[in-house]
Scaffold this motif. Sequence first.
Motif, PDB file in Angstrom:
ATOM      1  N   UNK A 168      38.275  46.664  18.098  1.00 16.19           N
ATOM      2  CA  UNK A 168      38.566  45.277  18.510  1.00 16.19           C
ATOM      3  C   UNK A 168      40.022  45.056  18.914  1.00 16.19           C
ATOM      4  N   UNK A 169      40.954  45.700  18.211  1.00 18.06           N
ATOM      5  CA  UNK A 169      42.363  45.533  18.572  1.00 18.06           C
ATOM      6  C   UNK A 169      42.656  46.126  19.950  1.00 18.06           C
ATOM      7  N   UNK A 170      42.055  47.247  20.267  1.00 21.58           N
ATOM      8  CA  UNK A 170      42.272  47.848  21.588  1.00 21.58           C
ATOM      9  C   UNK A 170      41.697  46.964  22.688  1.00 21.58           C
ATOM     10  N   UNK A 171      40.521  46.430  22.447  1.00 18.52           N
ATOM     11  CA  UNK A 171      39.920  45.522  23.429  1.00 18.52           C
ATOM     12  C   UNK A 171      40.787  44.285  23.591  1.00 18.52           C
ATOM     13  N   UNK A 172      41.291  43.750  22.474  1.00 17.28           N
ATOM     14  CA  UNK A 172      42.185  42.593  22.532  1.00 17.28           C
ATOM     15  C   UNK A 172      43.437  42.925  23.338  1.00 17.28           C
ATOM     16  N   UNK A 173      44.035  44.081  23.104  1.00 19.35           N
ATOM     17  CA  UNK A 173      45.251  44.452  23.827  1.00 19.35           C
ATOM     18  C   UNK A 173      44.997  44.586  25.325  1.00 19.35           C
ATOM     19  N   UNK A 174      43.854  45.152  25.690  1.00 22.36           N
ATOM     20  CA  UNK A 174      43.512  45.272  27.114  1.00 22.36           C
ATOM     21  C   UNK A 174      43.343  43.889  27.733  1.00 22.36           C
TER      22      UNK A 174
END
Length: 190
Positions: A168-174
């Motif tokens: 989820x954090x990677x998706x949020x960062x993208x």
Amino acid sequence: MDKVDSRSTVDLDEPDKLPRDLSISYWDLFALILAIVSHIVDVCIDFNVAYQYYKYEKNVYFVLTIVFMAVPSIINTYMSLKIYSLQEDMQEVTRKFLRNPALLLIMLLLQMAPVFRYYDVLKYAIKSRKAAQNGNYENQRKYYALMAKEDSYVSLLRLFECFLEAVPQQILQICIVLVEKNHGSTFQSV
């Protein structure tokens, strides 16, 4: 499917069987210490990202980052404590720690559930190595088995952490990068 001949010399994979070589190398100990340090660094980086969003008044990003840190931490801590409650052979230091509510709160807030598991793996690995050096192969086997079991628990926790926090954090960062790029924001990348 072909039948496996019982006279065959092929070794079949037995998941609950310990390997023949129970030795613990310095590399194994180093890898455990590196795993502990990398988890702590990962938590620090997560807190820094959240702080940077707060500092630049990106409140939505700040709140989402905190949520994506807190929810997995709560789930991981709960799962770790649940596993501990089912264990009878845990380290005495760990048992004392789990009786202290203030330390449990710190464990939850700082996302340290895997670190305590890694600590137990490291302690059992050292005990197994010392038993082997002293020629006590019964204790070496016992501690190696305990180390392997703890290692499987920490692997399970890290797997949950990966899917509950990192993804989820990677998706949020993208999404943040794409939104900020499209809006031409002066927001500096974190």
